[in-house]
Design a protein around this motif. Structure first.
Motif, mmCIF file in Angstrom:
data_model
loop_
_atom_site.group_PDB
_atom_site.id
_atom_site.type_symbol
_atom_site.label_atom_id
_atom_site.label_comp_id
_atom_site.label_asym_id
_atom_site.label_seq_id
_atom_site.Cartn_x
_atom_site.Cartn_y
_atom_site.Cartn_z
ATOM 1 N N THR A 168 24.440 38.801 34.224
ATOM 2 C CA THR A 168 24.842 40.011 34.937
ATOM 3 C C THR A 168 23.759 41.055 34.773
ATOM 4 O OG1 THR A 168 27.182 39.539 34.567
ATOM 5 C CG2 THR A 168 26.601 41.810 35.114
ATOM 6 N N ASP A 246 31.899 35.115 31.990
ATOM 7 C CA ASP A 246 31.356 35.974 33.038
ATOM 8 C C ASP A 246 31.609 37.432 32.703
ATOM 9 O OD1 ASP A 246 30.541 36.846 35.778
ATOM 10 O OD2 ASP A 246 30.768 34.716 36.193
ATOM 11 N N ALA A 248 31.444 41.407 34.589
ATOM 12 C CA ALA A 248 31.260 42.249 35.768
ATOM 13 C C ALA A 248 30.891 43.645 35.297
ATOM 14 C CB ALA A 248 32.546 42.297 36.598
ATOM 15 N N TYR A 250 29.897 47.733 36.066
ATOM 16 C CA TYR A 250 29.998 48.891 36.950
ATOM 17 C C TYR A 250 29.189 49.997 36.276
ATOM 18 C CZ TYR A 250 32.248 51.502 40.758
ATOM 19 O OH TYR A 250 32.499 52.197 41.920
ATOM 20 N N SER A 292 36.310 35.037 35.489
ATOM 21 C CA SER A 292 35.455 36.065 36.071
ATOM 22 C C SER A 292 36.269 37.327 36.329
ATOM 23 C CB SER A 292 34.806 35.568 37.370
ATOM 24 O OG SER A 292 35.766 35.021 38.252
ATOM 25 N N LEU A 294 36.315 41.370 38.638
ATOM 26 C CA LEU A 294 35.805 42.208 39.724
ATOM 27 C C LEU A 294 36.530 43.550 39.695
ATOM 28 C CD1 LEU A 294 34.034 42.097 42.478
ATOM 29 C CD2 LEU A 294 36.268 41.823 43.567
ATOM 30 N N TYR A 359 34.771 32.646 42.602
ATOM 31 C CA TYR A 359 33.991 33.868 42.796
ATOM 32 C C TYR A 359 34.228 34.540 44.148
ATOM 33 C CZ TYR A 359 31.228 32.771 38.645
ATOM 34 O OH TYR A 359 30.825 32.517 37.367
ATOM 35 N N SER A 361 33.897 38.864 46.223
ATOM 36 C CA SER A 361 33.409 40.241 46.182
ATOM 37 C C SER A 361 34.306 41.121 47.029
ATOM 38 C CB SER A 361 31.967 40.328 46.692
ATOM 39 O OG SER A 361 31.923 40.157 48.105
ATOM 40 N N GLN A 455 28.065 40.404 40.701
ATOM 41 C CA GLN A 455 28.556 40.753 39.362
ATOM 42 C C GLN A 455 28.127 42.158 38.930
ATOM 43 O OE1 GLN A 455 27.179 37.631 40.040
ATOM 44 N NE2 GLN A 455 29.202 36.695 40.104
ATOM 45 N N THR A 456 27.339 42.841 39.771
ATOM 46 C CA THR A 456 26.909 44.212 39.479
ATOM 47 C C THR A 456 27.409 45.115 40.590
ATOM 48 O OG1 THR A 456 24.897 43.312 38.470
ATOM 49 C CG2 THR A 456 24.955 45.679 38.897
ATOM 50 N N GLN A 457 28.326 46.009 40.278
ATOM 51 C CA GLN A 457 28.992 46.827 41.285
ATOM 52 C C GLN A 457 28.564 48.291 41.185
ATOM 53 O OE1 GLN A 457 32.974 44.484 40.266
ATOM 54 N NE2 GLN A 457 33.276 45.898 41.974
#
Length: 462
Positions: A168, A246, A248, A250, A292, A294, A359, A361, A455-457
């Motif tokens: 990530t 995993d 995620a 932010y 995972s 999100l 997975y 988004s 994975q990068t929001q």
């Protein structure tokens, strides 16, 4: 995909062998007569089959990352670069043969980062499989320069404890602003593995100087579970925590959500090299493997997925039910996780279709929380969790089973929305492109990104 199924089978390639039986080089899947199913608001507009050495059943497509007009897809044998400036007619630009499960990836500018999570003879793209008991075996992060998309160039590698199942990416800040940080998830320690000894309760953070990526190194190895994670149970109903699958991130909100086998965690990353777990959630009733996570756009909800059966089992049926192998929707209240509901695709799948949450988004629609998500042979689901207690499906794309006689690995691994279309890596069928024509989602087509790692929001700008 898990390195281990609930049957405790070790190693991603061993799991693949299970999926295809004792003779993985056997004949191609037998075709099924059923037609593709899709909702009226979802249309397939393109497909590119897996190319060359990536076409074999034992070479599944994996994760996706995007940079400009290009999509880059991982594969157990390497990665593939596609030109997607015309989404209805994507073109193959290059393919890099670089074996190593799972080859999940992320991108930043001219750099690509590839995760290797099975023991190899060395860190090159010419490596061969090695024994987990070999102290010289290599696993970790490989780095490529992709400025020339037609000729990606290998520039370096970093060996990480227990390998790199996923990575990530978080851009550096302050004095590290000229670097990127890779939060490396890995798991599955074993007493016989000299480079991955139990207990394994942390992650590795790799710092990569953007202008000198060959100088990449491990900058920190934080322990996320100092008191030990979920111990699991003897019947393998749920997995013990021994690392994370995993993460995620932010970064705008200094938050990270971790899916760590037996635990779902919320992490404060205000100090990027010293992540701090601020809440832990366990679901021993319904979750077998926290896979995972999100965030929604506001960062006040998290969707966690449960990869029951390691991606290899037919779990989308009445026998398993609607709350196992599903998503769990949580709200974040005073920096604590509060479970609200479960979501699982409403279409029952057959006994030869591996199907479980995987997975996805966000679809960038203002004021709504909508996710596009892969479900292996359950296809692709577009579902809404704006009301976290009442998630609902609003669209889908579902291929027929690869075989009506044999259970085997197939279907959508990743499904991500990028610049107006949904891009799907189908483990066996290659790259799919879907168009969403739902009037309520039309505004998403106006959101244009220059780069995207699911994975990068980031908070969308008004």
């Amino acid at each position: 995909m898990n390195r281990r199924t609930p049957l405790r089978v070790g190693g991603a390639l061993a799991v693949l062998a299970l999926a295809f039986g004792s003779a993985p080089s056997a004949a191609a899947p037998s075709p099924a007569p059923d037609p593709v199913l899709n909702s009226p608001n979802v249309k397939q507009v393109a497909n590119i089959p897996k190319p060359g050495p990536f076409a074999a059943p034992m070479a599944p497509m994996t994760d996706l990352a995007f940079t400009g007009d290009h999509a880059i897809a991982g594969n157990f044998e390497g990665f593939v670069v596609y030109d997607i400036r015309t989404p209805t007619a994507p073109k193959l630009v290059s393919q890099v043969l670089c074996p190593g499960a799972q080859n999940d990836l992320s991108v930043h500018g001219d750099l690509l980062f590839l995760s290797t999570d099975d023991p190899r003879s060395d860190d090159t793209c010419k490596s061969t499989p090695a024994s987990p008991a070999d102290p010289q075996a290599w696993e970790g992060i490989k780095i490529f320069n992709i400025k020339d998309k037609s000729n990606p160039r290998y520039v370096g590698a970093v060996r990480t404890p227990c390998g790199s199942h996923t990575n990530t990416l978080v851009p550096g800040e302050g004095r590290d602003k000229d670097s990127v940080l890779l939060y490396v998830s890995s798991y599955g320690p074993a007493p016989t593995n000299p480079t991955c000894q139990p207990p394994h309760h942390g992650i590795a953070i790799v710092k990569v100087p953007v202008k000198s990526p060959e100088k990449a190194r491990i900058a920190a190895q934080p322990v996320l579970f100092p008191g030990g994670g979920n111990p699991g149970d003897e019947g393998a109903t749920w997995f013990p925590t021994s690392g994370c699958h995993d993460l995620a991130a932010y970064p705008d909100k200094d938050l990270m959500a971790g899916a760590c086998m037996g635990d779902g965690i919320l992490i404060d990353i205000s100090d990027r090299l010293k992540p701090r777990v601020i809440d832990t959630e366990r679901d021993v009733e319904n979750f077998a493997f926290w896979h995972s996570a999100l965030f929604n756009d506001k960062g006040d909800k998290v969707v966690f997925t449960d990869e029951l059966g390691g991606g290899m089992a037919p779990t989308c049926n009445k026998m398993v039910g609607a709350e196992k192998g599903a998503n769990a929707v949580y709200t974040i209240e005073k920096r604590r996780l509060v479970k609200q509901s479960y979501y699982k695709i409403p279409r029952e799948q057959g006994p030869t279709e591996n199907c479980v949450a995987h997975y996805g988004s966000l679809v960038p629609v203002a004021g709504r929380d909508v996710m596009v998500q892969a479900w292996y042979q359950g296809g692709v689901s577009i579902w809404e969790f704006t009301d976290p207690r009442r998630p609902r499906e609003i669209g889908y794309f579902d291929r027929p089973p690869l075989s009506d006689k044999q259970l085997m690995l197939g279907g959508a691994w990743s499904a991500y929305y990028y610049n107006g279309h949904v891009y799907v890596t189908d483990t066996q069928k290659g790259l799919d492109v879907l168009d969403l024509s739902d009037p309520g989602l039309r505004s998403a087509k106006d959101v244009k990104l220059k780069e995207f790692n699911a994975q990068t929001q980031y908070a969308r700008k008004a």
